[in-house]
Write an enzyme that holds these catalytic residues in place. Sequence first.
Site, mmCIF file in Angstrom:
data_model
loop_
_atom_site.group_PDB
_atom_site.id
_atom_site.type_symbol
_atom_site.label_atom_id
_atom_site.label_comp_id
_atom_site.label_asym_id
_atom_site.label_seq_id
_atom_site.Cartn_x
_atom_site.Cartn_y
_atom_site.Cartn_z
ATOM 1 N N PHE A 219 15.057 34.597 0.839
ATOM 2 C CA PHE A 219 16.258 33.913 0.800
ATOM 3 C C PHE A 219 16.567 33.045 1.856
ATOM 4 C CE2 PHE A 219 20.542 32.536 0.714
ATOM 5 C CZ PHE A 219 20.906 31.731 -0.499
ATOM 6 N N ASP B 231 14.316 33.718 10.384
ATOM 7 C CA ASP B 231 15.668 33.516 9.932
ATOM 8 C C ASP B 231 16.635 34.621 10.064
ATOM 9 O OD1 ASP B 231 17.685 32.959 8.358
ATOM 10 O OD2 ASP B 231 16.645 32.327 6.786
ATOM 11 N N LYS C 295 26.187 31.499 9.993
ATOM 12 C CA LYS C 295 27.360 32.213 9.554
ATOM 13 C C LYS C 295 28.202 32.657 10.655
ATOM 14 C CE LYS C 295 24.757 33.613 5.251
ATOM 15 N NZ LYS C 295 25.647 32.691 4.475
#
Length: 408
Positions: free
Chosen positions: A146, A231, A260
């Site tokens: 993801f 990531d 984030k």
Amino acid sequence: MSTALGTNTAAALAVEERSLAHNYSPLPVVIASGSGATVADVDGRTYLDGLAAYSAVNFGHGNPRLLAAARAQLDRVTLTSRAFVNDQLGPFAAGLASLTGTDMVLPMNTGAEAVESAIKVSRAWGYRVKGVPAGQATIIVASGNFHGRTTTIVSFSDDPAAHDDFGPYTPGFRTVPYGDADALREAMDETVVAVLLEPIQGEGGVVIPPASYLPAVRDICDEFGALFVADEIQSGLGRTGHTLAVSRVGVRPDLITLGKALGGGIVPVSAVVGSREVLGVLRPGEHGSTFGGNPLAAAVGSEVVAMLGEGTFQRRALDGEPLLRGLLDDLVGQGVVAHRVAGLWAGIDIDPALGTGKQISQDLADRGVLVKDTHGSTIRFAPPLVVTDDEIRLAIGALGDVLHARSA
């Protein structure tokens, strides 16, 4: 069975149902305020936040240092665009590079933008440095990945909800099983410019690969002259007990995507960090963002970097891991099938006979604990890193109560 909705909650949900595109299916909780590891809804009920906005709120709701940094910058200047230099961006970039042990920073806004940027940089590096023929660059990704929901990124997703009905799909990607270094080696060839992986697959259910996997990925990339792109948008910035999850196994990628928590839960901030030899391939005008690197974002990001530089949040995640792991161990065979823990981050597989992940999440919300399901009967627990031991016990105790009630 879900408890009855409060009057204000019901009214707010009705407005959202009418006015918002249905690209999310949230739990029926309408949050109005937050402090530390807790939030309160519009009817005044409090909850332990066990999601931390997918790790965007690692430092807690209403963190006073981050709020002070944001307020101070709000009184000065908030946006200039990259057409000019602002006085906050340079110090932020220098601090973030130092924190991550890298040379250069490419600032963006969202996590998906950071991944898209890393893809562009990897391809440019492949053509300009490695010498891959034009239009033939390949990036290897992992099953269960993801990395966001843009059209390029969903092209290599194997999640039907993210992928299906959004084609035609972007070519140039090759998928191998996650955690399988032999499969990666077999997939490599002269067209591969990068291997893009999550050190821990968050959306996949906090899937932690074998300890030998990421070092093997590094070696394979070196052998075939490809970049290793990690990531760390969910796994980075303290969540696993380290500034970067790759540090758990002593690996140094060529590029790292961050997001984030980099914005402290206040503003969207993301970045690609890496070596000068790789990020240096970008030329003026080839990539950009009006809001990327804006003064407000950079001021908040600098405070995030300063806080992480002190190591307190990383230590808290490491210190909380044994407690979280032990409490979940006690539930194995009592409704929990298996679990995976890294720092203050857990993927918990529930016996499917007891309910779906969303049903378990709803039951927990009814008991004052907010978590999020992933796939099937798996839930994630990722509280703000300011969570106390008692709050961890409360959350996992509530999970035990839910499972007991469902198995009765």
